[in-house]
Structures are given as C-alpha cells and as structure tokens.
Write an enzyme that holds these catalytic residues in place. Structure first.
Site, PDB file in Angstrom:
ATOM      1  N   LYS A 167      16.531  -2.660  12.899  1.00  0.00           N
ATOM      2  CA  LYS A 167      17.579  -3.638  12.597  1.00  0.00           C
ATOM      3  C   LYS A 167      17.743  -3.656  11.079  1.00  0.00           C
ATOM      4  O   LYS A 167      17.558  -4.687  10.409  1.00  0.00           O
ATOM      5  CB  LYS A 167      17.173  -5.018  13.170  1.00  0.00           C
ATOM      6  CG  LYS A 167      18.245  -6.086  13.085  1.00  0.00           C
ATOM      7  CD  LYS A 167      19.430  -5.876  14.013  1.00  0.00           C
ATOM      8  CE  LYS A 167      20.500  -6.922  13.767  1.00  0.00           C
ATOM      9  NZ  LYS A 167      21.765  -6.633  14.474  1.00  0.00           N
ATOM     10  N   ASP A 187      20.460  -3.687  18.601  1.00  0.00           N
ATOM     11  CA  ASP A 187      21.442  -4.301  19.511  1.00  0.00           C
ATOM     12  C   ASP A 187      22.289  -3.213  20.170  1.00  0.00           C
ATOM     13  O   ASP A 187      22.553  -3.232  21.373  1.00  0.00           O
ATOM     14  CB  ASP A 187      22.301  -5.360  18.789  1.00  0.00           C
ATOM     15  CG  ASP A 187      22.842  -4.899  17.441  1.00  0.00           C
ATOM     16  OD1 ASP A 187      22.435  -3.811  16.949  1.00  0.00           O
ATOM     17  OD2 ASP A 187      23.676  -5.612  16.870  1.00  0.00           O
ATOM     18  N   ASP A 214       8.710  -3.297  23.055  1.00  0.00           N
ATOM     19  CA  ASP A 214       8.395  -4.134  24.211  1.00  0.00           C
ATOM     20  C   ASP A 214       9.668  -4.419  25.003  1.00  0.00           C
ATOM     21  O   ASP A 214       9.718  -4.266  26.220  1.00  0.00           O
ATOM     22  CB  ASP A 214       7.752  -5.445  23.738  1.00  0.00           C
ATOM     23  CG  ASP A 214       7.474  -6.388  24.887  1.00  0.00           C
ATOM     24  OD1 ASP A 214       6.912  -5.925  25.903  1.00  0.00           O
ATOM     25  OD2 ASP A 214       7.825  -7.580  24.794  1.00  0.00           O
ATOM     26  N   TYR A 256       3.865  -9.012  16.230  1.00  0.00           N
ATOM     27  CA  TYR A 256       2.791  -9.338  17.171  1.00  0.00           C
ATOM     28  C   TYR A 256       1.505  -9.708  16.441  1.00  0.00           C
ATOM     29  O   TYR A 256       0.679 -10.441  16.970  1.00  0.00           O
ATOM     30  CB  TYR A 256       2.493  -8.133  18.083  1.00  0.00           C
ATOM     31  CG  TYR A 256       3.329  -8.080  19.325  1.00  0.00           C
ATOM     32  CD1 TYR A 256       4.701  -7.919  19.258  1.00  0.00           C
ATOM     33  CD2 TYR A 256       2.737  -8.164  20.584  1.00  0.00           C
ATOM     34  CE1 TYR A 256       5.463  -7.852  20.403  1.00  0.00           C
ATOM     35  CE2 TYR A 256       3.491  -8.096  21.732  1.00  0.00           C
ATOM     36  CZ  TYR A 256       4.854  -7.939  21.641  1.00  0.00           C
ATOM     37  OH  TYR A 256       5.596  -7.870  22.787  1.00  0.00           O
ATOM     38  N   ASP A 276      11.203  -2.373  28.847  1.00  0.00           N
ATOM     39  CA  ASP A 276      11.550  -3.058  30.102  1.00  0.00           C
ATOM     40  C   ASP A 276      12.966  -2.685  30.536  1.00  0.00           C
ATOM     41  O   ASP A 276      13.237  -2.475  31.719  1.00  0.00           O
ATOM     42  CB  ASP A 276      11.477  -4.586  29.941  1.00  0.00           C
ATOM     43  CG  ASP A 276      10.085  -5.147  30.224  1.00  0.00           C
ATOM     44  OD1 ASP A 276       9.096  -4.426  29.995  1.00  0.00           O
ATOM     45  OD2 ASP A 276       9.989  -6.313  30.672  1.00  0.00           O
TER      46      ASP A 276
HETATM   47  C1  IPM Z   1       3.698  -5.226  27.561  1.00  0.00           C
HETATM   48  C2  IPM Z   1       3.553  -6.707  27.755  1.00  0.00           C
HETATM   49  C3  IPM Z   1       2.651  -7.281  26.667  1.00  0.00           C
HETATM   50  C4  IPM Z   1       3.324  -6.999  25.329  1.00  0.00           C
HETATM   51  C5  IPM Z   1       2.348  -8.787  26.830  1.00  0.00           C
HETATM   52  C6  IPM Z   1       1.719  -9.095  28.177  1.00  0.00           C
HETATM   53  C7  IPM Z   1       1.489  -9.321  25.726  1.00  0.00           C
HETATM   54  O1  IPM Z   1       4.795  -7.312  27.788  1.00  0.00           O
HETATM   55  O2  IPM Z   1       2.668  -4.528  27.527  1.00  0.00           O
HETATM   56  O3  IPM Z   1       4.829  -4.757  27.469  1.00  0.00           O
HETATM   57  O4  IPM Z   1       4.199  -7.768  24.903  1.00  0.00           O
HETATM   58  O5  IPM Z   1       2.960  -6.004  24.709  1.00  0.00           O
HETATM   59 MG    MG Z   2       6.413  -5.952  27.848  1.00  0.00          MG
END
Ligand code: IPM
Ligand code: MG
Length: 358
Positions: free
Chosen positions: A192, A225, A249, A142, A253
């Site tokens: 990884k 993975d 990240d 990042y 999710d």
């Molecule tokens: C998160 C989001 C952010 C990230 C984006 C919006 C830059 O996806 O906070 O998970 O990748 O950190």
């Molecule tokens: Mg995110």
C-alpha cells in the site's frame, strides 16, 4: 529416513484434522519405509486450560528439538474473553516467532475436480488458478508495539504499529525469488505504497534486492486494494504473490475461496533451516469440532509440503498430492466442497481413502 515430528493439535477441529493427517503420514511411512516418530504438545486454548499459557515452554522446547512440526488450529469462543496475552492466537504467533519462521508459503490451486466449487464464473477460471502467496510471517503489524489506553482528550484509544526493516523484507524477497525461478519467473509484490511508509520501504527494497540478486526474475507491484479485486477478476494473472504479514493473511483467505474452499489450503512456514511448521490456513471452526465433518485435505496437503520442503521427500509428497487428486476425481467430498451427485463423507473417511490410494 528417521524423523521426529511434533504434533500440535490445538483447538476446535484441530485434533480431528491432525489425527486424520497422521493416518496419511503413517501410510507414507509404511509404503516408503521411513520412520516418523510423533510426539504431541499443547498449544492455544487447550494449553491455556491445562497449563495456564497458550504456549508452554515445554511446547517450544519440543518444537525446537524436532525435525518438523504439524499444527491443527487454535482458538474458540471459550477463550475470547481472555486478556490478549492469554489468547490462543498468541500461542500460534509465539511459536512462529520462537522458531523464527519468517517465510509462509500458501499455495492456492484450483483442483480440476473442484472447479464447480469456486464461486467464480467458469469463464474466469478457464486459465486455471495457481497462486502461491509468499507471506512475511514474523514482522509487521502482528509483532509491532500495540497499546490500548484511556487518552485524556480522546477517551478510549488503541494503536498497533506496522514496522519493517530492510533486512526482513530482503529475506522474504529471496524466498519469493527462489520460488519464482522454479516457476514462471514472475512475482507480483503487493503493498500500500500510496499511503504507508512501510510499504514504500517494502517496494524499494524488493526491487533493489531482486534486481541485484535475481535479474532473471521480474517483479511488478500491485496495491493491496487492487490486488483484492484482481484476485476475483482475473486470478490467472497471479503466480508468486509476495506480501507482508497482514496483507498475506487477508489475501490468502480470498485466494483460498476462489479455489473452492479454505478447507483445501495448506501452508508451510520456514526460517533459515529445514525445520518448519506446517498447518492448514483455516481456523479451528469450533462449530464443527467433534462432528467428524471438517475437511482434512488442507492438513493432509500441509504434510505433503512437510515431506517436500523439510525432508526433501518429493516422491512421497507427490504421492500424497496424487492420492488427494484421485479421491476428488472419484467424487468424494466433505461437507464444505459437497455438491449434488457427489459422495459425501466425513473427515476420517476422507483421510482413510487418501491413505488407501497411496
Ligand atoms: C492464519 C490465521 C492466524 C494469522 C491467526 C489465527 C492468528 O488467520 O494463519 O492465517 O492471522 O496468522
Ligand atoms: Mg488467516
């Protein structure tokens, strides 16, 4: 207790979910006799529109001068055409860096009332889900060097660099170890290492640091993975999941969806002090903006994390979490977690009901 809180509503549903969450914080203020002073600053696309920058200096100054920060979400199609430096996401990454918030905690838990909302079969959820993702937040790909260029032989080419120092890995390992001590004493570290140098350093450093400083904490490794597969195959095996910025990240999710909806997942971002930034892990959902249909619970639970982690107000934090639990048990649902037989409500009403139950 008196606290100064900077609110960064951001874009899309950001303004709705933050104003819903403030309703809950105001209730806490009243019930427990605290004084929260809220001030509002611009970030993301809305800051670009007004100030020509996704992270105006005044916003950084306001955040650094406050006791904590609550953020909604940033981004939207309107700003997708802008150059990288002007993108709303740059504002979010910038404020994380400016506040030195290297530790991002994302707890994914399965609320009993919502087990039907998980896409996983009931038998996979028998032992519950309680995954705390500890994500490194100010390093890795990042923040590494990146470049888009016209290579004389390859043509259009781009590169992003993943870089980690042992120092950065050690300080996030300490956070995970402290957390593990308060829980089951187990960490799964995700990398990884079969391919990446950064992951090999990650693995070596995590083990050396934990063994030297937290001999009571057990660390096992998992390749990313495989981790992505294991989260849907056997989510109960995870407790504290420690990982890099990019992997965290992605996996947070996935863990969120396993618990029913990304609309439920809060996060805290902290550095060395108690001043943190609290935000839902979901995005700005531009398609829902202005419709009062977004789920405010991730932001409300982020406020609970702020109360506990920045202000040491554990009783108040628990009051918020119990109120969320009560509203869910009573069958109230926003659209993202709605199912037949439940009571469908909007964003503001959800916050109102949570506040009433505090
Ligand atoms: C998160 C989001 C952010 C990230 C984006 C919006 C830059 O996806 O906070 O998970 O990748 O950190
Ligand atoms: Mg995110």
């Amino acid at each position: 207790m008196k606290k100064q809180i900077t609110v960064l509503p951001g874009d899309g549903i950001g303004p709705e979910i933050t104003s819903a969450a403030l309703r809950v914080l105001r209730r806490i203020e009243q019930k427990f006799c605290h004084k929260f002073n809220f001030s509002f600053s611009l970030i993301g696309g809305s800051a670009v529109d007004v100030c020509g920058s996704p992270l105006p200096q005044e916003t950084i100054d306001a955040c650094l001068a406050s006791d904590s920060v609550l953020l909604g979400a940033v981004g939207g199609p309107k700003w997708d055409v802008l150059p990288p430096e002007m993108r709303p996401e740059k504002g979010l990454l910038g404020i994380r860096k400016a506040m030195n918030l290297y530790s991002n905690i994302r707890p994914a838990r399965l609320w009993k009332a919502l087990s039907g909302a998980s896409p996983l079969k009931a038998e996979l959820l028998e032992h519950g889900v309680e995954i705390t993702v500890v994500r490194e937040l100010t390093g890795g790909i990042y923040f590494g060097k990146r470049e888009t260029l016209e290579d004389p032989t390859l043509g259009p080419t781009a590169r992003d660099t993943e870089q980690y120092s042992a120092f950065e890995i050690e300080r996030i390992t300490r956070i995970a170890c402290e957390l593990a001590r308060k829980r089951t004493g187990r960490i799964i570290s995700v990398d990884k290492a079969n391919v990446l140098d950064t992951s090999r350093l990650w693995r070596k450093t995590v083990h050396a640091y934990a063994a030297a400083n937290y001999p009571d904490v057990s660390v096992t490794d998992m390749l990313v993975d495989n981790a992505a597969m294991q989260i849907v195959k056997n989510p109960a095996q995870f407790d504290v999941l420690l990982t890099s910025n990019l992997f965290g990240d992605i996996l947070s999710d996935e863990a969120a969806q396993v618990t029913g909806s990304i609309g439920m997942l809060p996060s805290s971002s902290l550095g060395d002090g108690t001043r943190g930034l609290y935000e839902p892990i979901h995005g700005s959902a531009p398609d829902l903006a202005g419709t009062d249909t977004a789920n405010p619970i991730a932001t409300v639970l982020s406020c609970a994390m702020m109360l506990r982690d920045s202000f040491s107000l554990s009783e108040e934090a628990a009051a918020v979490e119990h109120a969320v639990d009560a509203v869910l048990e009573e069958g109230y649902r926003t659209a993202d977690i709605f199912s037949a037989g439940m009571k469908r409500i909007g964003c503001m009403q959800m916050a109102e009901l949570i506040a009433e139950r505090i």
